[in-house]
Scaffold this active site. Structure first.
Site, PDB file in Angstrom:
ATOM      1  N   ARG A 139      86.882 -80.654 -61.666  1.00 32.84           N
ATOM      2  CA  ARG A 139      85.686 -80.216 -61.363  1.00 32.84           C
ATOM      3  C   ARG A 139      84.735 -81.532 -61.515  1.00 32.84           C
ATOM      4  O   ARG A 139      83.510 -81.271 -61.203  1.00 32.84           O
ATOM      5  CB  ARG A 139      85.359 -79.262 -62.470  1.00 32.84           C
ATOM      6  N   GLU A 178      94.029 -76.866 -56.385  1.00 31.95           N
ATOM      7  CA  GLU A 178      94.550 -75.734 -56.208  1.00 31.95           C
ATOM      8  C   GLU A 178      95.819 -75.281 -55.853  1.00 31.95           C
ATOM      9  O   GLU A 178      96.409 -74.266 -56.337  1.00 31.95           O
ATOM     10  CB  GLU A 178      93.533 -75.000 -54.873  1.00 31.95           C
ATOM     11  N   THR A 200     100.822 -71.559 -61.718  1.00 29.58           N
ATOM     12  CA  THR A 200     101.043 -72.497 -62.942  1.00 29.58           C
ATOM     13  C   THR A 200      99.855 -72.393 -63.588  1.00 29.58           C
ATOM     14  O   THR A 200      98.599 -72.544 -63.401  1.00 29.58           O
ATOM     15  CB  THR A 200     101.056 -74.043 -62.328  1.00 29.58           C
ATOM     16  N   LEU A 219     106.970 -78.837 -62.080  1.00 28.92           N
ATOM     17  CA  LEU A 219     105.875 -77.759 -61.623  1.00 28.92           C
ATOM     18  C   LEU A 219     106.401 -76.603 -60.873  1.00 28.92           C
ATOM     19  O   LEU A 219     106.018 -75.486 -60.779  1.00 28.92           O
ATOM     20  CB  LEU A 219     104.957 -78.547 -60.745  1.00 28.92           C
ATOM     21  N   GLY A 220     107.832 -76.730 -60.185  1.00 30.00           N
ATOM     22  CA  GLY A 220     108.335 -75.736 -59.684  1.00 30.00           C
ATOM     23  C   GLY A 220     107.668 -75.397 -58.185  1.00 30.00           C
ATOM     24  O   GLY A 220     106.660 -76.045 -57.703  1.00 30.00           O
ATOM     25  N   TYR A 221     108.540 -74.383 -57.689  1.00 27.55           N
ATOM     26  CA  TYR A 221     107.741 -74.075 -56.082  1.00 27.55           C
ATOM     27  C   TYR A 221     107.739 -75.346 -55.282  1.00 27.55           C
ATOM     28  O   TYR A 221     106.356 -75.692 -54.919  1.00 27.55           O
ATOM     29  CB  TYR A 221     106.647 -73.308 -56.283  1.00 27.55           C
ATOM     30  N   TYR A 224      93.206 -68.167 -49.625  1.00 26.59           N
ATOM     31  CA  TYR A 224      92.649 -68.544 -50.813  1.00 26.59           C
ATOM     32  C   TYR A 224      92.479 -69.920 -51.066  1.00 26.59           C
ATOM     33  O   TYR A 224      91.046 -70.359 -51.205  1.00 26.59           O
ATOM     34  CB  TYR A 224      93.461 -68.086 -52.080  1.00 26.59           C
ATOM     35  N   ASP A 268      92.041 -64.762 -54.991  1.00 25.64           N
ATOM     36  CA  ASP A 268      93.437 -64.694 -55.393  1.00 25.64           C
ATOM     37  C   ASP A 268      93.690 -63.583 -56.640  1.00 25.64           C
ATOM     38  O   ASP A 268      92.879 -62.560 -56.528  1.00 25.64           O
ATOM     39  CB  ASP A 268      93.800 -66.006 -56.181  1.00 25.64           C
ATOM     40  N   CYS A 295      87.955 -61.804 -68.111  1.00 23.04           N
ATOM     41  CA  CYS A 295      88.656 -60.542 -67.608  1.00 23.04           C
ATOM     42  C   CYS A 295      90.219 -60.929 -67.491  1.00 23.04           C
ATOM     43  O   CYS A 295      90.864 -61.063 -66.418  1.00 23.04           O
ATOM     44  CB  CYS A 295      88.043 -60.214 -65.933  1.00 23.04           C
TER      45      CYS A 295
END
Ligand code: SF4
Length: 349
Positions: free
Chosen positions: A26, A38, A44, A81-83, A121, A139, A193
Site C-alpha cells: 500500500r 493480489e 494466502t 506459497l503454494g498454488y 477480482y 472476492d 466482518c
C-alpha cells in the site's frame, strides 16, 4: 436504505481513513505492486505474504525484471506459497506485457483480464487501486460482507450471486476513490466482518445498515455450497542420501505441483521391507533405512498422507538429481508438503 447500498460508502471510507493496516504494497500502489501482492494474497494470509512480497520486490523490482527472470529464480521466490500456477502465470503475463504493452500493465479492465492468471477480482483491484478506474474487486471476503449486509442466504459460491453482487458494487464505486472503496471493503472483511462465524459487529462502521446483524444472522452467514470431500492419497516419501548429497527429482510439467522439485515418493504407505523391495526392483541398493515422522499435507482437492524414510544408497541412480543440502535450500523450489522431512537436513551444508 440498508444492506449493500449507496449509504454505505461514506461511513466505510471514513472508517478506512481513520486507520488501516500498514501493508508494504500500500506504500506505493503501482500497477506492478498491486498485481503481485493480489496474486500472492490469493489463498494466502497477509502475514504470510509480507516476507515473500519484500523478497520478491528486491529480486524482481519491475515487470521487465520478472519477464527476464529464469524459472528457477521466480519459483524459488515463491517456494512455500503454494498454488504454483500463480507464479507461472505471473511470469507469462509479464512476458506478454513486455511484448504487447512495452512493459507497463494496461490501464484497461478488459486488457488486464485477458492476461494469464488475472481474473475479475485481480483486474478490478489493479484497475481501481493503481489506475483509479471505477471497477469493483469482489472476492470471497467481499461476498461474505455483502451476504451479511443483505441478510442473504444464497450460497456465495453461486456464480449468478457473484455476478449480481459485482454489478451492485459497480454501481456504488465513487468516481474519486474507487480503489479506496475496494480496499476499505477488503479491510472490513479482514479486520471486522471476519469469517467463520466471528464478525465483530460492535466495531463495524456499517452496523446501522446491516440486515444480517439486525436479524441476528451475522454469525451464520454466508452460506456456501457443500464442498466435495478431498481424495486421500497415501504416499511413501524418501529422503535419499548418497555421499552426503540429497536425491530430488522434477515433477511432471502438468498436474499437481507441476514442474516443481520433490523428494522421490512411492505410491501407498509402505513398510521398510516393502521400500527395500521396491528400490531393489529398480536396482537401487539401500545401505541404511530409518523411519521419519509421518506427515500430512492438504491441497484443494487432495490430501497426501505421507509415510517417510531416510535412506542411504550405495550409488546415485541416474533418474535422480543429487545436490548438497545447502544448494537444495538456496536454489531449488520444493513445495512445503516436504518441509517436515527436510528438517532432518537442518544445519547441514
Ligand atoms: Fe459484518 Fe457485523 Fe458489520 Fe454486518 S455489522 S457488516 S455482519 S461486521
Amino acid at each position: 436504505m440498508s444492506g449493500v447500498c449507496a449509504a454505505m460508502t461514506a461511513p466505510l471510507l471514513g472508517w478506512y481513513d481513520a486507520g488501516h493496516r500498514d501493508l508494504p504494497w500500500r506504500a506505493s500502489p503501482t500497477p506492478y505492486h498491486v498485481w503481485v501482492s493480489e496474486i500472492m494474497l490469493q489463498q494466502t494470509r497477509v502475514e504470510a505474504v509480507r516476507g515473500y512480497y519484500d523478497r520478491w520486490m528486491q529480486a524482481l523490482p519491475d515487470i521487465r525484471a520478472l519477464a527476464a527472470a529464469e524459472e528457477a529464480v521466480y519459483m524459488k521466490l515463491w517456494e512455500g506459497l503454494g498454488y504454483y500456477s500463480r507464479v507461472r502465470n505471473l511470469h507469462r503475463a509479464a512476458v506478454e506485457v513486455c511484448a504487447a504493452y512495452g512493459g507497463a500493465l494496461p490501464a484497461d479492465y478488459d486488457k488486464l483480464r485477458a492476461l494469464p492468471g488475472i481474473g475479475e477480482y485481480t483486474a478490478g483491484a489493479i484497475a481501481s487501486i493503481a489506475f483509479g478506474l471505477p471497477i469493483p474487486a469482489v472476492d470471497g471476503n467481499v461476498l461474505r460482507v455483502a451476504a451479511r449486509l443483505d441478510n442473504d442466504f444464497t450460497p456465495i459460491t453461486d456464480a449468478k450471486y457473484k455476478k449480481q453482487t459485482r454489478t451492485r458494487f459497480a454501481a456504488l464505486m465513487p468516481a474519486d476513490r474507487p480503489g479506496d472503496l475496494n480496499q476499505a471493503l477488503m479491510e472490513l472483511g479482514a479486520m471486522v466482518c471476519l469469517p467463520n462465524g466471528a464478525p465483530l459487529c460492535g466495531d463495524c462502521p456499517l452496523q446501522h445498515l446491516c440486515l444480517g446483524y439486525h436479524h441476528g444472522n451475522a454469525a451464520v452467514l454466508p452460506m456456501r455450497a457443500a464442498k466435495k470431500a478431498r481424495r486421500v492419497e497415501a504416499r511413501t516419501v524418501l529422503l535419499i542420501r548418497c555421499g552426503g548429497l540429497v536425491g530430488i527429482r522434477r515433477r511432471p510439467d502438468s498436474g499437481l505441483l507441476a514442474g516443481l522439485w520433490e523428494l522421490p515418493a512411492l505410491d501407498g504407505a509402505l513398510t521398510p521391507d516393502e521400500v527395500r523391495q521396491a528400490l531393489a526392483a529398480r536396482g537401487w541398493q539401500t545401505s541404511k533405512l530409518l523411519s521419519l515422522r509421518p506427515a500430512k499435507h492438504i491441497f484443494t482437492h487432495v490430501e497426501w498422507h505421507m509415510t517417510g524414510y531416510y535412506l542411504e544408497l550405495a550409488a546415485p541412480p541416474a533418474e535422480l538429481t543429487f545436490v548438497t543440502p545447502a544448494d537444495l535450500r538456496a536454489a531449488y523450489a520444493l513445495p512445503s508438503a516436504f518441509r517436515s522431512f527436510l528438517s532432518v537436513l537442518e544445519g547441514e551444508a
